[in-house]
Design a protein around this motif. Structure first.
Motif, PDB file in Angstrom:
ATOM      1  N   GLY A  29      43.268  33.280 -42.193  1.00  0.00           N
ATOM      2  CA  GLY A  29      44.138  32.290 -41.580  1.00  0.00           C
ATOM      3  C   GLY A  29      43.482  31.760 -40.322  1.00  0.00           C
ATOM      4  O   GLY A  29      42.328  31.338 -40.331  1.00  0.00           O
ATOM      5  N   ASP A  30      44.220  31.795 -39.221  1.00  0.00           N
ATOM      6  CA  ASP A  30      43.685  31.320 -37.942  1.00  0.00           C
ATOM      7  C   ASP A  30      43.047  32.440 -37.125  1.00  0.00           C
ATOM      8  O   ASP A  30      42.677  32.221 -35.970  1.00  0.00           O
ATOM      9  N   ALA A  31      42.946  33.636 -37.692  1.00  0.00           N
ATOM     10  CA  ALA A  31      42.425  34.779 -36.938  1.00  0.00           C
ATOM     11  C   ALA A  31      40.982  35.080 -37.337  1.00  0.00           C
ATOM     12  O   ALA A  31      40.737  35.610 -38.426  1.00  0.00           O
ATOM     13  N   PRO A  32      40.009  34.741 -36.489  1.00  0.00           N
ATOM     14  CA  PRO A  32      38.614  35.076 -36.807  1.00  0.00           C
ATOM     15  C   PRO A  32      38.394  36.586 -36.715  1.00  0.00           C
ATOM     16  O   PRO A  32      38.874  37.230 -35.780  1.00  0.00           O
ATOM     17  N   VAL A  33      37.681  37.136 -37.683  1.00  0.00           N
ATOM     18  CA  VAL A  33      37.400  38.579 -37.703  1.00  0.00           C
ATOM     19  C   VAL A  33      35.903  38.837 -37.518  1.00  0.00           C
ATOM     20  O   VAL A  33      35.510  39.687 -36.727  1.00  0.00           O
ATOM     21  N   LEU A  34      35.081  38.106 -38.246  1.00  0.00           N
ATOM     22  CA  LEU A  34      33.629  38.189 -38.057  1.00  0.00           C
ATOM     23  C   LEU A  34      33.169  36.922 -37.350  1.00  0.00           C
ATOM     24  O   LEU A  34      33.513  35.813 -37.751  1.00  0.00           O
ATOM     25  N   ARG A  35      32.367  37.095 -36.289  1.00  0.00           N
ATOM     26  CA  ARG A  35      31.955  35.968 -35.456  1.00  0.00           C
ATOM     27  C   ARG A  35      30.427  35.958 -35.338  1.00  0.00           C
ATOM     28  O   ARG A  35      29.878  36.329 -34.310  1.00  0.00           O
ATOM     29  N   GLY A  36      29.765  35.620 -36.422  1.00  0.00           N
ATOM     30  CA  GLY A  36      28.304  35.595 -36.391  1.00  0.00           C
ATOM     31  C   GLY A  36      27.681  36.973 -36.499  1.00  0.00           C
ATOM     32  O   GLY A  36      26.613  37.217 -35.926  1.00  0.00           O
ATOM     33  N   ALA A  37      28.302  37.872 -37.230  1.00  0.00           N
ATOM     34  CA  ALA A  37      27.813  39.254 -37.338  1.00  0.00           C
ATOM     35  C   ALA A  37      26.454  39.295 -38.031  1.00  0.00           C
ATOM     36  O   ALA A  37      26.215  38.590 -39.017  1.00  0.00           O
ATOM     37  N   ALA A  38      25.567  40.139 -37.498  1.00  0.00           N
ATOM     38  CA  ALA A  38      24.230  40.314 -38.062  1.00  0.00           C
ATOM     39  C   ALA A  38      23.917  41.798 -38.148  1.00  0.00           C
ATOM     40  O   ALA A  38      24.266  42.577 -37.252  1.00  0.00           O
TER      41      ALA A  38
END
Length: 354
Positions: A29-38
């Motif tokens: 939905g509107d909740a980001p969980v992964l933000r550019g994970a590497a």
């Protein structure tokens, strides 16, 4: 006719493959969980993914497994791109095994049939592969048992055997021992290391427990708020954290105000050598065991915490700042004692002042 299986069958030959995760994004939905994970896991190695609850560890694992589809980024296993802008390989074709928190055994199937669940029905060595997987996790002879008759530790071993039976190149473990007591956890995490080393599979082990991550992982990746902040061996993470956030999350850290003057920082504790030169206002990371407390001085012991194997002094400095000093064994100081603190050990790290 079944081929005879030795009492201690050799581990299945597996060609572990490297896992490379790049710039992974995932929102619900509107909740980001992964933000550019590497994440970068070399072939045949075991990386512990360490972070607090809600930081995205399980979502990252499920995305690698193909149970979640990322919004952006790439998941590569060996030479294969499994998730990318124009690619998505379903989980059953990824050659990835997964062990969940609660074992997730089928209660109506025997132990053996649980382990055989992911194997082709027409495989002529199906029964032998089940026996070999059970022997590998220390459960030889229990194929006919019902899951309800197993202990929690045995159930998790069965779940591991089920993940190993198809000989996957990668094994993912999502806090598999979170519901077990401490002594059993300690036993099983060593078993996981042994089993994966014997099979040759690549492993990713999710945990929120620092001690568990340090024991299990060849490397540890620290994750917070959907990003991997640092990935390194345990000693590097502890002694040379890349950020203030890693320093505060991994172990116990004093962050002492100081002024960088090249290879040293001037602090209320005196000159502290630095791993990398810096200039100007800084916060110096000092682990409690690097602070030696001696009787007499301008600082005061405010409290003593005794844990049996070690003790921690809470010490108020002359400028009002409070730090922690750790000693092995029983404490020799008491609350109210005047003390002097001195830094000992190898050069440490400093971060820009807040």
């Amino acid at each position: 006719m079944r081929t005879a299986v030795p009492l201690s069958p050799p581990a299945p030959a597996v060609a572990g493959e490297a896992v490379v995760v790049s710039a992974l994004e995932k929102a619900f939905g509107d909740a980001p969980v992964l933000r550019g994970a590497a994440l970068d896991v070399p072939a045949g190695r075991l990386v512990a993914l360490l972070g607090p609850s809600g930081c995205g560890k399980t979502t990252l694992l499920r995305t690698i497994a193909g149970l979640e589809r990322p919004d952006a980024g790439e998941v590569r296993v060996g030479a294969r791109v499994l998730s990318g802008p124009d690619t998505f390989t379903p989980p059953e074709r990824r050659r990835i095994g997964m062990v969940f928190q609660d074992a997730a055994l089928f209660p109506h199937l025997s132990v053996g049939r649980n382990v055989a669940y992911g194997l082709p029905r027409r495989d002529p060595r199906r029964a032998d592969r089940v026996d070999a997987a059970l022997a590998l996790v220390g459960l030889a002879g229990l194929a006919g048992r019902a899951p309800a008759t197993l202990s929690g530790g045995q159930a998790q071993r069965v779940a591991l055997a089920r993940a190993l039976a198809p000989a996957p190149s990668v094994i993912l473990l999502d806090e598999p021992f979170s519901g077990l007591d401490a002594p059993l956890r300690a036993e099983l995490r060593l078993e996981v290391r042994r089993v994966l080393a014997e099979t040759g599979a690549t492993g990713i082990f999710v945990t929120h427990d620092q001690e568990e991550a340090f024991v299990v992982g060849d490397e540890v990746a620290v994750m917070q708020e959907g990003r991997v902040l640092q990935q390194a061996d345990a000693a590097t993470l502890y002694e040379l954290p890349a950020s203030r956030a890693v320093a505060e999350f991994v172990g116990d850290a004093n962050l002492v105000d100081g002024v960088g003057e090249g290879d040293v920082a001037r602090t209320p504790l005196g000159a502290v050598p630095l791993h990398a030169p810096c200039e100007g206002p800084v916060q110096v990371m000092i682990r409690p065991e690097r602070l030696l407390a001696a009787p007499g001085g301008a600082a005061t012991v405010e409290a003593v915490e005794y844990f049996g194997h070690d003790a921690v002094y809470r010490v108020r400095l002359a400028d009002g700042e409070t730090v922690r000093s750790r000693v092995i064994g029983a404490p020799a100081l008491a609350a109210g004692d005047a003390v002097t603190l001195a830094f000992t050990g190898a050069p440490t790290v400093a971060f820009p002042a807040r």
